[in-house]
Design a protein around this motif. Sequence first.
Motif, PDB file in Angstrom:
ATOM      1  N   ARG A 208       0.836  -1.199   0.000  1.00  0.00           N
ATOM      2  CA  ARG A 208       0.000   0.000   0.000  1.00  0.00           C
ATOM      3  C   ARG A 208       0.872   1.249   0.000  1.00  0.00           C
ATOM      4  O   ARG A 208       0.644   2.193  -0.749  1.00  0.00           O
ATOM      5  CB  ARG A 208      -0.897  -0.011   1.237  1.00  0.00           C
ATOM      6  CG  ARG A 208      -2.020   0.971   1.180  1.00  0.00           C
ATOM      7  CD  ARG A 208      -2.711   1.047   2.483  1.00  0.00           C
ATOM      8  NE  ARG A 208      -1.781   1.477   3.544  1.00  0.00           N
ATOM      9  CZ  ARG A 208      -2.150   1.663   4.796  1.00  0.00           C
ATOM     10  NH1 ARG A 208      -3.401   1.435   5.171  1.00  0.00           N
ATOM     11  NH2 ARG A 208      -1.284   2.059   5.694  1.00  0.00           N
ATOM     12  N   ASP A 209       1.935   1.250   0.833  1.00  0.00           N
ATOM     13  CA  ASP A 209       2.811   2.419   0.909  1.00  0.00           C
ATOM     14  C   ASP A 209       3.527   2.651  -0.417  1.00  0.00           C
ATOM     15  O   ASP A 209       3.629   3.776  -0.904  1.00  0.00           O
ATOM     16  CB  ASP A 209       3.831   2.229   2.037  1.00  0.00           C
ATOM     17  CG  ASP A 209       3.141   2.252   3.388  1.00  0.00           C
ATOM     18  OD1 ASP A 209       1.947   2.626   3.419  1.00  0.00           O
ATOM     19  OD2 ASP A 209       3.773   1.879   4.387  1.00  0.00           O
ATOM     20  N   ASN A 210       4.012   1.532  -1.031  1.00  0.00           N
ATOM     21  CA  ASN A 210       4.692   1.667  -2.318  1.00  0.00           C
ATOM     22  C   ASN A 210       3.753   2.227  -3.380  1.00  0.00           C
ATOM     23  O   ASN A 210       4.144   3.077  -4.177  1.00  0.00           O
ATOM     24  CB  ASN A 210       5.221   0.297  -2.782  1.00  0.00           C
ATOM     25  CG  ASN A 210       6.468  -0.085  -2.025  1.00  0.00           C
ATOM     26  OD1 ASN A 210       7.129   0.783  -1.433  1.00  0.00           O
ATOM     27  ND2 ASN A 210       6.772  -1.366  -2.022  1.00  0.00           N
ATOM     28  N   TYR A 211       2.524   1.724  -3.373  1.00  0.00           N
ATOM     29  CA  TYR A 211       1.539   2.166  -4.360  1.00  0.00           C
ATOM     30  C   TYR A 211       1.288   3.659  -4.225  1.00  0.00           C
ATOM     31  O   TYR A 211       1.255   4.403  -5.199  1.00  0.00           O
ATOM     32  CB  TYR A 211       0.244   1.382  -4.152  1.00  0.00           C
ATOM     33  CG  TYR A 211      -0.766   1.553  -5.257  1.00  0.00           C
ATOM     34  CD1 TYR A 211      -0.691   0.786  -6.412  1.00  0.00           C
ATOM     35  CD2 TYR A 211      -1.794   2.483  -5.138  1.00  0.00           C
ATOM     36  CE1 TYR A 211      -1.614   0.930  -7.419  1.00  0.00           C
ATOM     37  CE2 TYR A 211      -2.732   2.629  -6.145  1.00  0.00           C
ATOM     38  CZ  TYR A 211      -2.631   1.848  -7.287  1.00  0.00           C
ATOM     39  OH  TYR A 211      -3.554   1.998  -8.283  1.00  0.00           O
ATOM     40  N   LYS A 212       1.153   4.092  -2.966  1.00  0.00           N
ATOM     41  CA  LYS A 212       0.895   5.506  -2.680  1.00  0.00           C
ATOM     42  C   LYS A 212       2.071   6.353  -3.168  1.00  0.00           C
ATOM     43  O   LYS A 212       1.907   7.413  -3.764  1.00  0.00           O
ATOM     44  CB  LYS A 212       0.691   5.666  -1.172  1.00  0.00           C
ATOM     45  CG  LYS A 212       0.373   7.075  -0.732  1.00  0.00           C
ATOM     46  CD  LYS A 212      -1.080   7.209  -0.446  1.00  0.00           C
ATOM     47  CE  LYS A 212      -1.391   8.650  -0.078  1.00  0.00           C
ATOM     48  NZ  LYS A 212      -2.807   8.876   0.082  1.00  0.00           N
TER      49      LYS A 212
ATOM     50  N   GLY B  95       0.524   8.118  -6.075  1.00  0.00           N
ATOM     51  CA  GLY B  95      -0.108   9.215  -5.351  1.00  0.00           C
ATOM     52  C   GLY B  95      -1.561   8.940  -5.016  1.00  0.00           C
ATOM     53  O   GLY B  95      -2.265   9.801  -4.490  1.00  0.00           O
ATOM     54  N   LYS B  96      -2.051   7.709  -5.350  1.00  0.00           N
ATOM     55  CA  LYS B  96      -3.448   7.359  -5.059  1.00  0.00           C
ATOM     56  C   LYS B  96      -3.521   6.280  -3.996  1.00  0.00           C
ATOM     57  O   LYS B  96      -2.534   5.591  -3.733  1.00  0.00           O
ATOM     58  CB  LYS B  96      -4.137   6.864  -6.339  1.00  0.00           C
ATOM     59  CG  LYS B  96      -4.616   7.990  -7.231  1.00  0.00           C
ATOM     60  CD  LYS B  96      -5.412   7.476  -8.409  1.00  0.00           C
ATOM     61  CE  LYS B  96      -4.505   6.863  -9.464  1.00  0.00           C
ATOM     62  NZ  LYS B  96      -5.203   6.475 -10.688  1.00  0.00           N
ATOM     63  N   ASP B  97      -4.705   6.126  -3.402  1.00  0.00           N
ATOM     64  CA  ASP B  97      -4.890   5.065  -2.403  1.00  0.00           C
ATOM     65  C   ASP B  97      -5.109   3.731  -3.099  1.00  0.00           C
ATOM     66  O   ASP B  97      -5.766   3.673  -4.143  1.00  0.00           O
ATOM     67  CB  ASP B  97      -6.100   5.369  -1.514  1.00  0.00           C
ATOM     68  CG  ASP B  97      -5.723   6.360  -0.445  1.00  0.00           C
ATOM     69  OD1 ASP B  97      -4.514   6.452  -0.142  1.00  0.00           O
ATOM     70  OD2 ASP B  97      -6.618   7.052   0.071  1.00  0.00           O
ATOM     71  N   MET B  98      -4.547   2.655  -2.490  1.00  0.00           N
ATOM     72  CA  MET B  98      -4.756   1.343  -3.089  1.00  0.00           C
ATOM     73  C   MET B  98      -6.066   0.732  -2.607  1.00  0.00           C
ATOM     74  O   MET B  98      -6.571  -0.220  -3.174  1.00  0.00           O
ATOM     75  CB  MET B  98      -3.602   0.409  -2.741  1.00  0.00           C
ATOM     76  CG  MET B  98      -3.458  -0.752  -3.678  1.00  0.00           C
ATOM     77  SD  MET B  98      -1.989  -1.710  -3.371  1.00  0.00           S
ATOM     78  CE  MET B  98      -2.459  -2.711  -2.003  1.00  0.00           C
ATOM     79  N   TRP B  99      -6.626   1.265  -1.566  1.00  0.00           N
ATOM     80  CA  TRP B  99      -7.809   0.672  -0.929  1.00  0.00           C
ATOM     81  C   TRP B  99      -8.957   0.532  -1.909  1.00  0.00           C
ATOM     82  O   TRP B  99      -9.336   1.456  -2.602  1.00  0.00           O
ATOM     83  CB  TRP B  99      -8.224   1.522   0.257  1.00  0.00           C
ATOM     84  CG  TRP B  99      -9.547   1.156   0.817  1.00  0.00           C
ATOM     85  CD1 TRP B  99     -10.668   1.900   0.802  1.00  0.00           C
ATOM     86  CD2 TRP B  99      -9.874  -0.061   1.484  1.00  0.00           C
ATOM     87  NE1 TRP B  99     -11.684   1.248   1.421  1.00  0.00           N
ATOM     88  CE2 TRP B  99     -11.231   0.024   1.843  1.00  0.00           C
ATOM     89  CE3 TRP B  99      -9.158  -1.221   1.807  1.00  0.00           C
ATOM     90  CZ2 TRP B  99     -11.888  -1.006   2.503  1.00  0.00           C
ATOM     91  CZ3 TRP B  99      -9.811  -2.229   2.458  1.00  0.00           C
ATOM     92  CH2 TRP B  99     -11.162  -2.118   2.800  1.00  0.00           C
TER      93      TRP B  99
END
Lengths: 134, 414
Positions: free
Chosen positions: B395-399, B403-407
Amino acid sequence: MTEYGFSFVSVIVFLSLAALFVFAVLLLGRFLRPSRSSQEKRSVYECGERPIGDAWFNFNPRFYIIALIFVIFDVEISFTFPVAKVFSSWIKQGHAGLAYAELATFIVILLLGFIYVWKKGDLDWLKKFDHDVN
Amino acid sequence: MWYLANYLEKNYAVSINGQESAWLIYLIVAIASALVMLGFASLFAGLASFVERRIAGRIMARVGPNRVGPQGLFQFVADGLKLIMKEDLIPNGADRFLFKIAPYFVFAGMLGTFVVLPFGANIVAANMDVGIFYIISITALVVVGIILGGWASNSKWSMFGGLRSAAQIVSYEIPLALSILVVVLLSGSLSTQGIISAQGGLPWDWFIFHSPFAFIAFFIYFVSALAEGNRTPFDLPEAESELVAGYCTEYSGFRFVVFFFAEWANLWIMSAIAVICFLGGWRVPFISVEESTSSWGIILLGLAIFMVKTLALVVVVIQLRWTLPRLRLDQMMNLCWKYLVPGSFVCILGTMTWMVLIDWNSMIGLVLRVVVFAGAFMLLAYYIYRIRFNYMIDRDNYKKMTGKDMWYPPYRLP
């Protein structure tokens, strides 16, 4: 009719229903599906090329060895099932030592056979030869 | 359905032209239960194929079928109809007779298992006294069908697939039967209902937590059942990327459907056997076996408990399919013969020793079962913690990258 008889009537009914279902749907499909077969359609798939020869050739004998080992083990296991079923009731009757000794002897003999097959190298899927020492 | 037939015979048996009609009632009950089970199997196989494709879509970050019916729910009906209307081709050099009868074996082997699969207290087509043994033997019909199909096609891909499949299913039958032997030792019964009755409703009264050996036996059973059902990571017989479609390369139309029908229905069968043998079946906590048939409410509660456990296992199997890579053939044979078979021998000897030394009903037996249960629970908690740990990193890497939430809310289907 006994419950025993009823269960085997059910088995026959289930198996014949399975066959009937497949047959009925295939029969129904016969009236719905097209039947414009051609030589190309009926040739087997071999990556788009014309198939070369039959597929009924000699295959690796290790399949045969595995099947042989399976047959031996499966027969032994099916002999073990009835003994395993009465094992707990024998413990309850106080014959724990006898039941344990009998079943353990049987399984250890089976294990000895297994170790023999392993040592002989029949369980290795890739056979190792003297010249290809890795 | 024996109770139903018995009840009907007592109350409604009439003589037709001086002949006793009792056998007719038994036959009608057997046919009715067979039809119900066929209906259940087809519905389950269809819905499982839909759920599997949706989960696959989600794991691969794509959509999956979502056009036919609400959320694509009727996709399997459309697929089935389409495949019935497909042209039925038999290859030129094939053995026509064997090619045609192969699907019958596969289907009979699948439906035959449902005779003894219970769904709740008294809800079983026939409570056969050799139930679990019968299941092991009748599933062998599927192998016969697969070998026949692979050999009769006269295609090299089918031949390879059929042979591999035979070697695989035949090998994994040994650890499967041996791990079920552990359950037979514990329950002292071969009938499926008898095995469930020997367990309890509470988790530490299930056979899986009886001893560490039984706990290992459950996993040996589960891995072997995956291999028996040709599920990933053991789907070598039909490995798309190396064998085209394996034993069903030359099959088209409804004959092809039969093979995959059996595979998806097999998903239910393997999960249900795991629940019957190791996870307590339909037993309701704090209710004894005698009371479990006392009212319809309790029977239906047992049915619901059984369904929930089985469907949970089904979802685990589906998720395994889309997360694990395929094993190589020699790795697979090594895993079976050099790890699972010796492991299951150890499990049998260990369970026997445990049974002789420690009585199931004694206080110390109960305490040890609770300890095993607690250990297994901690293992599960650690597993979930690791999943969460990995998820946080992702999740942190994706953000950071987008710059978007992975949720993605789980209640919203993709």
